[in-house]
Design an enzyme around this catalytic site. Structure first.
Site, short mmCIF file in Angstrom:
data_model
loop_
_atom_site.label_atom_id
_atom_site.label_comp_id
_atom_site.label_asym_id
_atom_site.label_seq_id
_atom_site.Cartn_x
_atom_site.Cartn_y
_atom_site.Cartn_z
N THR A 1 0.81 -1.21 0.00
CA THR A 1 0.00 0.00 0.00
C THR A 1 0.85 1.26 0.00
O THR A 1 1.99 1.25 0.45
CB THR A 1 -0.97 0.01 1.21
N ARG A 2 0.26 2.34 -0.54
CA ARG A 2 0.91 3.65 -0.50
C ARG A 2 -0.07 4.71 0.02
O ARG A 2 0.16 5.91 -0.12
CB ARG A 2 1.43 4.06 -1.88
N HIS B 1 -7.99 2.65 5.89
CA HIS B 1 -9.25 2.94 6.59
C HIS B 1 -9.92 1.60 6.93
O HIS B 1 -9.35 0.54 6.70
CB HIS B 1 -10.12 3.84 5.72
N HIS C 1 -10.03 -1.22 4.31
CA HIS C 1 -8.75 -1.92 4.07
C HIS C 1 -8.48 -2.93 5.18
O HIS C 1 -8.01 -4.03 4.93
CB HIS C 1 -7.59 -0.92 4.03
N ARG D 1 -7.85 -3.80 -7.91
CA ARG D 1 -8.22 -3.09 -9.12
C ARG D 1 -7.17 -2.00 -9.34
O ARG D 1 -6.78 -1.33 -8.38
CB ARG D 1 -9.56 -2.42 -8.82
#
Ligand code: PPS
Length: 568
Positions: free
Chosen positions: A194-195, A199, A202, A288
């Site tokens: 992740t970058r 929240h 996730h 996605r």
């Protein structure tokens, strides 16, 4: 796919004793001061994160990676890891020569034996690796506008890793993570790349992914270089630490990855898989538009939304990692919980807040509900992104000498100080030229330097929450644009064109300079013998003829109110 092997992977470091010796020897070598991106690449080369690479790519490997996503020996490798240098530096280096690789402070991190030196076809690289030769892609922009013209390739010997002063305990090399998993008996590990801040959605999806794969979870955020405009990694890591407490104890680990992302979508996803396999993971969540670069210059997506998933699935065996579908989780109001979007029954109310909406709410200080994010995360984000009325900003006056810039700027300063709340600094043209720019004249080069200095100081003031009021002539549009970009990285930039005509300025001639300019006693005088680019799109244009100074300053105050920069 069970954990096949948690044995250590090869690193490029020499022993501590050899490193001490090499440091002295390497100090004699021709040396290259690496860019921030090259330092990230070197760290992962040296610690095995980029295994099987043994250095920066040779020309043959580079060509093969660009064309076929494979090294010359056939091993899968999708990303050109190249040492780009300037033409001037390349001229000082011959193949067969060793060079020292230094960080930005001059510390030698490793050496490289230069086996290859070539001028790459960057447009081909852009087309093949990133899908289009379009500068709207951040990595293509980097390739054409930041990277050097010449590439050097060759094996690297590691002397020491780059030093990180932040979150030291959270940074682990591939072998440190492998050892950790081994010690805890974690046979299957799902990596989450992740970058962005995490929240609730996730947290739900990562937890479910691990549960479905009957595996432990590694939150593996990128802290090297991500997409320009992303939330800075300091803020993100504090957010991740808050979310970590929400997972069941001892199922989940968080480690920081000093990767320089390229936002290359499908190829990047395969690369991420190889890197995670090197870090001892068996599974990786791919969503996605994984590592998507945003829109191209025609306003369309660079890649198909599921291209990354397809490419990773196709190569999963070779990567040595199993792909886990990123489940799109939505909040179902009636049941007060997150559910996979494809399992939601008809008639339920699904709530969502987009990234754009989240940024708007932060900017305007509006509510961010608990169902969307954890309060601890929201607190961190609000600290980083206070509402505009608490952020710093710059008011940049521009106009001819004698147009009234300084007088209006002074009046504005007094009005803002009367309101209080933020410190105000006035960077008036004349005052700046007496101190900050005292050695400069009025050539184009010197004027640019003068304005860039003012812009630098204004951007620092803005960054630190103050108000900078600048009032130079700033005659060139390109320089004003550059200053705007510098400031806008930290807060608002409000350009005010003081539109007094040259005839009126000359008629007033308060300092007697126009007369001297007409007589040729002052050269390159703006409006007389030097150009002035009228701003096309300033936030405000003020006319000063027959208008009181107080009224001009008031127009600026109203503009600031409209922009939400000062409370009305
Ligand atoms: S610039 O172009 O933005 O760097 O100029 P700036 O720093 O605002 O300085 C402008 C003031 O310097 C005086 N001055 C001149 N101005 C323009 N052209 C020439 N050749 C020149 N020589 C001296 C002039 O008093 C300007 O003051 P202001 O406050 O604008 O009237």
């Amino acid at each position: 796919m069970e954990m096949r092997n948690l044995a250590p992977i090869p690193e490029l470091y020499v022993s501590w004793d050899s490193a001490q010796k090499m440091k002295l020897e390497a100090a004699e070598l021709t040396s290259w001061d690496m860019s921030p991106r090259q330092i990230c690449d070197l760290e992962l080369l040296m610690n095995g994160g980029f295994n099987p690479l043994k250095g920066f790519l040779s020309e043959a490997d580079y060509n093969s990676v660009v064309e076929n996503m494979r090294l010359a020996d056939g091993a899968l490798w999708p990303m050109p890891i190249t040492l780009d240098v300037s033409e001037e530096f390349a001229e000082t280096v011959k193949t067969g020569q060793d060079i020292a690789l230094r960080d930005q402070e001059g510390v030698i991190l490793g050496t490289m034996t230069v086996t290859d030196k070539w001028v790459p076809d960057k447009s081909r690289e852009a087309e093949k690796v990133f899908g289009a030769d379009d500068d709207a892609h951040p990595a293509v922009n980097y390739l054409h506008n930041t990277a050097g013209k010449v590439y050097l390739g060759g094996p690297v010997v590691g002397i020491q890793p780059p030093v990180h002063y932040d979150f030291r305990a959270r940074r682990e090399t591939p072998n440190e993570l492998r050892a950790y998993f081994r010690k805890l008996g974690w046979r299957k590990v799902v990596a989450f790349q992740t970058r962005n801040p995490l929240h609730r959605a996730h947290q739900e999806l990562t937890f479910r992914a691990a549960r479905e794969a009957k595996a432990n979870l590694l939150i593996h955020p990128v802290v090297g270089m991500t997409k320009p405009g992303d939330v800075d990694h300091f803020t993100r890591v504090r957010c991740y630490e808050a979310v970590l407490d929400k997972y069941p104890a001892s199922t989940t680990h968080m480690s920081l990855l000093n990767l320089a992302m390229r936002m290359a979508g499908p190829r990047e996803a395969v690369w991420h898989g190889l890197i995670r396999a090197n870090h001892g993971c068996t599974h990786m969540i791919v969503g996605r538009d994984h590592a998507g670069p945003g829109k191209n210059s025609a306003g369309e997506d660079f890649y198909g939304a599921y291209d990354a998933q397809d490419l990773v699935r196709e190569h999963a065996d070779e990567i040595g990692i199993e792909m886990v579908d990123f489940k799109h989780m939505v909040y179902v109001q009636e049941r007060a919980q997150y559910e996979p979007a494809d399992e939601v029954t008809d008639g339920s109310t699904v709530l969502n807040i987009s990234g754009t909406e989240l940024r708007r709410r932060l900017r305007e200080g509006l509510e961010i509900p608990e169902w969307f994010s954890f309060p601890e995360v929201v607190i961190e984000l609000r600290r980083r992104y206070p509402p505009r009325s608490n952020q710093g900003f710059t008011v940049f006056f521009t106009g001819f000498s004698g147009s009234g810039k300084s007088t209006i700027a002074n009046a504005l300063m007094v009005k803002l100080m009367e309101m209080g709340g933020r410190p105000v600094t006035l960077l008036d043209g004349d005052i700046v030229r007496k101190n900050l720019s005292s050695e400069l004249g009025f050539s184009k080069e010197h004027r640019d330097l003068n304005i860039r200095r003012i812009g630098y100081v204004a951007s620092e003031i803005t960054k630190n929450g103050g108000i900078a009021i600048c009032a130079p002539i700033a005659p060139y549009a390109a320089t004003r644009r550059a200053v705007r970009e510098d400031v806008e990285a930290y807060g608002a930039f409000v350009e005010v064109h003081v539109a007094t005509s040259i005839e009126e300025c000359e008629r007033r001639d308060r300092k007697g300079l126009y007369k001297l300019a007409r007589e040729g006693k002052i050269k390159e005088f703006t409006g007389i013998s030097d150009p002035y680019d009228v701003p096309d799109n300033p936030e405000l244009r003020v006319e000063t003829e027959n208008v009181e100074v107080d009224n001009c300053a008031h127009q600026v105050v109203l503009t600031l109110e409209n922009l939400g920069l000062i409370a009305g």
